[in-house]
Write an enzyme that holds these catalytic residues in place. Sequence first.
Site, mmCIF file in Angstrom:
data_model
loop_
_atom_site.group_PDB
_atom_site.id
_atom_site.type_symbol
_atom_site.label_atom_id
_atom_site.label_comp_id
_atom_site.label_asym_id
_atom_site.label_seq_id
_atom_site.Cartn_x
_atom_site.Cartn_y
_atom_site.Cartn_z
ATOM 1 N N HIS A 88 77.157 71.472 1.523
ATOM 2 C CA HIS A 88 75.979 71.258 0.696
ATOM 3 C C HIS A 88 75.795 69.795 0.295
ATOM 4 O O HIS A 88 76.754 69.073 0.047
ATOM 5 C CB HIS A 88 76.013 72.157 -0.548
ATOM 6 C CG HIS A 88 77.079 71.816 -1.530
ATOM 7 N ND1 HIS A 88 76.905 70.879 -2.506
ATOM 8 C CD2 HIS A 88 78.344 72.275 -1.660
ATOM 9 C CE1 HIS A 88 77.993 70.795 -3.224
ATOM 10 N NE2 HIS A 88 78.894 71.621 -2.729
ATOM 11 N N HIS A 123 77.081 61.410 15.070
ATOM 12 C CA HIS A 123 77.667 62.553 15.792
ATOM 13 C C HIS A 123 78.776 63.142 14.921
ATOM 14 O O HIS A 123 79.746 62.456 14.596
ATOM 15 C CB HIS A 123 78.233 62.059 17.138
ATOM 16 C CG HIS A 123 78.910 63.120 17.962
ATOM 17 N ND1 HIS A 123 79.349 62.866 19.247
ATOM 18 C CD2 HIS A 123 79.229 64.402 17.723
ATOM 19 C CE1 HIS A 123 79.900 63.968 19.745
ATOM 20 N NE2 HIS A 123 79.839 64.911 18.833
HETATM 21 C C1 COA Z 1 90.316 57.203 17.749
HETATM 22 C C2 COA Z 1 90.024 57.151 19.235
HETATM 23 C C3 COA Z 1 88.552 56.811 19.446
HETATM 24 C C4 COA Z 1 90.919 56.072 19.805
HETATM 25 O O1 COA Z 1 90.663 55.966 21.147
HETATM 26 P P1 COA Z 1 91.193 54.659 21.938
HETATM 27 O O2 COA Z 1 90.532 53.441 21.402
HETATM 28 O O3 COA Z 1 91.048 54.965 23.388
HETATM 29 O O4 COA Z 1 92.675 54.535 21.479
HETATM 30 P P2 COA Z 1 94.030 54.930 22.206
HETATM 31 O O5 COA Z 1 93.970 56.329 22.753
HETATM 32 O O6 COA Z 1 94.332 53.808 23.143
HETATM 33 O O7 COA Z 1 95.014 54.922 20.974
HETATM 34 C C5 COA Z 1 95.197 53.781 20.180
HETATM 35 C C6 COA Z 1 96.206 54.110 19.102
HETATM 36 O O8 COA Z 1 95.594 55.003 18.150
HETATM 37 C C7 COA Z 1 96.340 56.229 18.094
HETATM 38 N N1 COA Z 1 95.362 57.296 17.981
HETATM 39 C C8 COA Z 1 94.399 57.616 18.883
HETATM 40 N N2 COA Z 1 93.703 58.657 18.447
HETATM 41 C C9 COA Z 1 94.236 59.015 17.277
HETATM 42 C C10 COA Z 1 93.911 60.037 16.375
HETATM 43 N N3 COA Z 1 92.893 60.873 16.596
HETATM 44 N N4 COA Z 1 94.638 60.116 15.238
HETATM 45 C C11 COA Z 1 95.661 59.275 15.008
HETATM 46 N N5 COA Z 1 96.011 58.267 15.841
HETATM 47 C C12 COA Z 1 95.288 58.152 16.961
HETATM 48 C C13 COA Z 1 97.123 56.294 19.377
HETATM 49 O O9 COA Z 1 98.257 57.087 19.246
HETATM 50 C C14 COA Z 1 97.421 54.852 19.622
HETATM 51 O O10 COA Z 1 98.504 54.472 18.830
HETATM 52 P P3 COA Z 1 99.586 53.387 19.361
HETATM 53 O O11 COA Z 1 98.814 52.127 19.598
HETATM 54 O O12 COA Z 1 100.560 53.312 18.235
HETATM 55 O O13 COA Z 1 100.140 53.984 20.610
HETATM 56 C C15 COA Z 1 90.292 58.525 19.919
HETATM 57 O O14 COA Z 1 91.645 58.800 20.074
HETATM 58 C C16 COA Z 1 89.658 59.695 19.171
HETATM 59 O O15 COA Z 1 90.187 60.265 18.211
HETATM 60 N N6 COA Z 1 88.456 60.047 19.672
HETATM 61 C C17 COA Z 1 87.703 61.145 19.171
HETATM 62 C C18 COA Z 1 87.485 62.163 20.292
HETATM 63 C C19 COA Z 1 86.641 63.278 19.817
HETATM 64 O O16 COA Z 1 86.766 63.787 18.735
HETATM 65 N N7 COA Z 1 85.696 63.651 20.648
HETATM 66 C C20 COA Z 1 84.759 64.703 20.335
HETATM 67 C C21 COA Z 1 83.551 64.460 21.140
HETATM 68 S S1 COA Z 1 82.962 65.903 21.863
#
Ligand code: COA
Length: 216
Positions: free
Chosen positions: A141, A150
């Site tokens: 709410h 998004h």
């Molecule tokens: C946050 C996010 C954008 C990072 O992506 P990225 O820039 O490619 O980053 P990486 O995968 O290279 O990870 C970078 C660091 O962040 C950490 N990390 C990535 N995603 C994380 C998350 N969701 N929570 C906590 N830590 C996260 C990784 O472990 C990594 O840590 P390190 O450097 O100590 O190894 C991605 O992981 C994420 O959560 N995306 C959302 C996806 C989603 O919800 N999609 C729905 C659409 S339909």
Amino acid sequence: MTGPVVIVGAGGHAKVVRDALESAGFVIAGVTERDAAAAARNFPDLPYLGTDEGLADRFAPTAGYLTIGVGGACSTDGRRRLHERFSDQGYRFARVVHRMAYLAAGVQVSEGVQVMAGAVIQPGASVGAYALINTRAVVDHDCFVGAHAHVGPNATLTAAVWVGAGAFVGAGATVLPGRRIGAGALIAAGAVVTRDVPDGLRVAGVPAAPLTPRRG
Ligand SMILES: CC(C)(COP(=O)(O)OP(=O)(O)OC[C@H]1O[C@@H](n2cnc3c(N)ncnc32)[C@H](O)[C@@H]1OP(=O)(O)O)[C@@H](O)C(=O)NCCC(=O)NCCS
């Protein structure tokens, strides 16, 4: 809203969009896609309308509506660019609300918004133009979701959360009551947001803290 709808982009998100469109009784005119093979693979039974270029020759802006079939795994920029590009050409965007989504009475949902299956939007909430409320997301709410934002699958915006334009709330994230998510900010999947997030900042974890940019 009447008139057939073209899905722009024929990847994975487009499959979910198609399901929402069909559940809500829309007629689908076809799909556009740069990769013709992907379009044929994902939508063998829908007309393929070629690439986005010159769409007006095959589906004029007055012929119906568009909806964006591109999701964006962690950014809203691609969807925003497509909305802007086609709006400039005079296209209108369908307001797509899956039949199995719940919208409380009086909820405001603007043009071009997509609300997917299982999403719940509660009283006093409003969703700005072209925003995406993804599968099973909760907008509780009095929340405000800005244009092009998004809210990812299974994410929860608790009471009176404010989400700025183009922000991305990852799958399964939770935002505590009254917090503000700045424009263009990114909330990582599974994060719990306990404090306001400034514009453009990327945060992750429980409680959410800034993601450190990778070195090199
Ligand atoms: C946050 C996010 C954008 C990072 O992506 P990225 O820039 O490619 O980053 P990486 O995968 O290279 O990870 C970078 C660091 O962040 C950490 N990390 C990535 N995603 C994380 C998350 N969701 N929570 C906590 N830590 C996260 C990784 O472990 C990594 O840590 P390190 O450097 O100590 O190894 C991605 O992981 C994420 O959560 N995306 C959302 C996806 C989603 O919800 N999609 C729905 C659409 S339909």
